[in-house]
Design a protein around this motif. Structure first.
Motif, short mmCIF file in Angstrom:
data_model
loop_
_atom_site.label_atom_id
_atom_site.label_comp_id
_atom_site.label_asym_id
_atom_site.label_seq_id
_atom_site.Cartn_x
_atom_site.Cartn_y
_atom_site.Cartn_z
N GLY A 154 30.52 36.76 27.20
CA GLY A 154 31.06 37.68 28.19
C GLY A 154 31.56 37.05 29.46
N VAL A 155 31.43 35.73 29.60
CA VAL A 155 31.87 35.04 30.81
C VAL A 155 33.30 34.56 30.62
CG1 VAL A 155 31.53 33.05 32.32
CG2 VAL A 155 29.56 34.34 31.48
N THR A 156 34.15 34.85 31.58
CA THR A 156 35.53 34.38 31.57
C THR A 156 35.76 33.45 32.75
OG1 THR A 156 36.28 36.30 32.84
CG2 THR A 156 36.37 36.46 30.42
N LEU A 157 36.79 32.63 32.63
CA LEU A 157 37.06 31.61 33.63
C LEU A 157 38.50 31.74 34.13
CD1 LEU A 157 35.38 29.16 34.75
CD2 LEU A 157 36.72 27.72 33.20
N ARG A 158 38.68 31.62 35.43
CA ARG A 158 40.01 31.58 36.02
C ARG A 158 39.95 30.74 37.28
NH1 ARG A 158 40.68 34.93 40.51
NH2 ARG A 158 39.10 36.57 40.80
N THR A 159 41.10 30.56 37.95
CA THR A 159 41.13 29.79 39.19
C THR A 159 41.26 30.71 40.40
OG1 THR A 159 43.51 29.42 38.89
CG2 THR A 159 42.01 27.67 38.15
N PHE A 160 40.90 30.19 41.53
CA PHE A 160 40.86 30.90 42.80
C PHE A 160 42.26 31.36 43.22
CE2 PHE A 160 40.75 31.06 47.46
CZ PHE A 160 39.54 31.68 47.72
N LEU A 207 36.52 29.85 38.95
CA LEU A 207 35.66 31.01 39.13
C LEU A 207 35.21 31.53 37.77
CD1 LEU A 207 37.71 33.00 41.81
CD2 LEU A 207 36.04 31.16 42.18
N ALA A 208 33.91 31.76 37.63
CA ALA A 208 33.37 32.36 36.42
C ALA A 208 33.06 33.83 36.71
CB ALA A 208 32.10 31.64 35.97
N GLU A 209 33.51 34.72 35.81
CA GLU A 209 33.32 36.15 36.01
C GLU A 209 32.69 36.79 34.77
OE1 GLU A 209 36.89 37.47 39.02
OE2 GLU A 209 37.38 37.30 36.88
N ARG A 210 31.98 37.86 35.01
CA ARG A 210 31.51 38.71 33.93
C ARG A 210 31.75 40.16 34.35
NH1 ARG A 210 26.18 37.28 33.15
NH2 ARG A 210 26.53 36.08 31.24
N ILE A 215 30.46 35.49 39.33
CA ILE A 215 29.05 35.13 39.18
C ILE A 215 28.81 33.62 39.37
CG2 ILE A 215 28.49 37.07 37.70
CD1 ILE A 215 28.66 35.16 35.30
N GLY A 216 29.88 32.82 39.45
CA GLY A 216 29.70 31.39 39.64
C GLY A 216 31.02 30.72 39.92
N PHE A 217 30.95 29.47 40.39
CA PHE A 217 32.19 28.76 40.74
C PHE A 217 31.96 27.25 40.76
CE2 PHE A 217 29.90 29.73 44.63
CZ PHE A 217 29.92 28.52 45.32
N HIS A 218 33.04 26.52 40.63
CA HIS A 218 33.06 25.08 40.84
C HIS A 218 34.34 24.75 41.60
CE1 HIS A 218 33.15 20.69 39.10
NE2 HIS A 218 33.06 20.74 40.42
N LEU A 268 35.05 18.56 36.01
CA LEU A 268 35.20 17.14 35.69
C LEU A 268 36.39 16.93 34.75
CD1 LEU A 268 31.47 16.05 35.22
CD2 LEU A 268 32.96 15.60 37.18
N ALA A 269 36.56 17.83 33.78
CA ALA A 269 37.71 17.72 32.87
C ALA A 269 39.01 17.88 33.64
CB ALA A 269 37.59 18.77 31.77
N HIS A 270 39.01 18.77 34.62
CA HIS A 270 40.20 18.96 35.46
C HIS A 270 40.52 17.69 36.24
CE1 HIS A 270 42.86 20.64 38.54
NE2 HIS A 270 42.04 20.14 39.44
N LEU A 271 39.50 17.07 36.82
CA LEU A 271 39.72 15.85 37.60
C LEU A 271 40.21 14.71 36.71
CD1 LEU A 271 36.54 16.04 39.88
CD2 LEU A 271 38.92 16.47 40.57
N ARG A 272 39.67 14.62 35.50
CA ARG A 272 40.13 13.58 34.58
C ARG A 272 41.57 13.82 34.17
NH1 ARG A 272 36.64 11.95 29.35
NH2 ARG A 272 37.25 14.03 28.62
#
Length: 311
Positions: A154-160, A207-210, A215-218, A268-272
């Protein structure tokens, strides 16, 4: 040699430029920036109250700078300073620190030293300061394998999205770091200042969303990118660009689901993918749980920043 210490509220643009040049000279010599991001932003966006600026001059030349923050009535004042490499006399640094103590409302002072600095440690002990807090800088190679991130159902990921996500992010950040002395009390102004920095890139802010709720971020950062401006860099002198795990946070209601490690791996994958070879992060030495997570992800201790307390 005539030595003077001038106390300032707001600095003039020329004074700020001189402080930046001093910081660059110290960074080039020591290999680590003497002032934190918080102080650099204070200088860049006003250099005014409630912070206090101390300028150390000899014969009209700026050879030292200190920033004093007196706003924390619970923990006491905090300060950071820089002294020109060509004027590394213990008496000058001592005079600057003693002036900082005299400027505090109650004589209590927390003094930060960035990197392994034997001279700073020795001076702190001589002036009655005790080692209080240690920040580890940890690093890992981005050439090393990166496991695939595993997110809960149920968690999805997108950017700010600038202009849309600020309030939600501040809410989650301040809940996630409610007990943290630096990260837990951000305002919209704090976030907007960083959005205006040359290193800011929403494509590296995950950004991690549900159920459409954050609900979370990096938030990642790149030091030493080609877009950085002279005298506004982040300790990137003398080395190739390096990525940073700037901040990873998870809402307390969503903790215990391994979101933090998964979000860290995404960043980390993004930075690489940007062609970077190294990643770094900062973590409190006392935060054993976070250190265990970062160690499991391939990070090892690289350097330390130390806070000393008096009073």
């Amino acid at each position: 040699m005539t030595v003077t210490i001038e106390r300032r509220g707001q600095l003039s643009p020329e004074e700020v430029r001189r402080v930046f040049r001093l910081v660059d000279a110290v960074t080039d010599t020591d290999g680590v920036r003497p002032l934190s991001e918080h102080v650099m932003l204070h200088l860049r966006y006003g250099g005014d109250e409630p912070g206090r600026n101390l300028l150390l001059h000899t014969d009209g030349e700026l050879i030292g700078y200190a920033f004093l923050d007196t706003t924390d009535e619970v923990e006491g004042s905090s300060a950071e300073l820089a002294v020109s490499p060509s004027h590394r006399h213990a008496a000058l640094a001592r005079e600057l620190v003693e002036t900082l103590v005299a400027e505090t409302p109650d004589g209590r002072l927390r003094l930060w030293a960035h990197g392994r600095n034997a001279a700073a440690s020795s001076l702190a002990r001589e002036l009655g300061f005790q080692r209080e807090r240690v920040l580890w800088q940890m690093r890992r190679s981005l050439f090393a394998p990166l496991p695939a991130p595993e997110f809960p159902p149920g968690v999805t990921l997108r950017t700010f999205v600038v202009g849309a996500d600020e309030d939600a992010w501040i809410g989650v950040n301040n809940r996630a770091f409610a007990a943290h002395p630096d990260q837990g009390h951000w305002t919209l102004e704090d976030l907007c200042q960083r959005e205006n920095e040359p290193w800011f890139d929403p494509a590296g802010f995950f950004l991690a969303e549900r159920d459409a709720r954050l609900i979370g971020f990096h938030w990642t950062k790149v030091h030493g990118a080609s877009g950085d401006q002279p005298s506004q860099r982040s300790g990137d002198h003398g080395h190739e660009p390096i990525g940073e795990v700037y901040v990873v946070g998870v809402d307390p209601d969503a903790q215990g689901q391994h979101l933090g490690p998964a979000l860290t791996l995404v960043g980390l994958a993004h930075l690489r993918a940007k062609g970077l070879t190294q990643a770094m992060l900062y973590v409190d030495e006392s935060n054993a749980a976070a250190i265990r997570v970062y160690t499991s992800l391939g990070f090892t201790r690289w350097d330390v920043d130390v806070s000393y307390r008096r009073g």
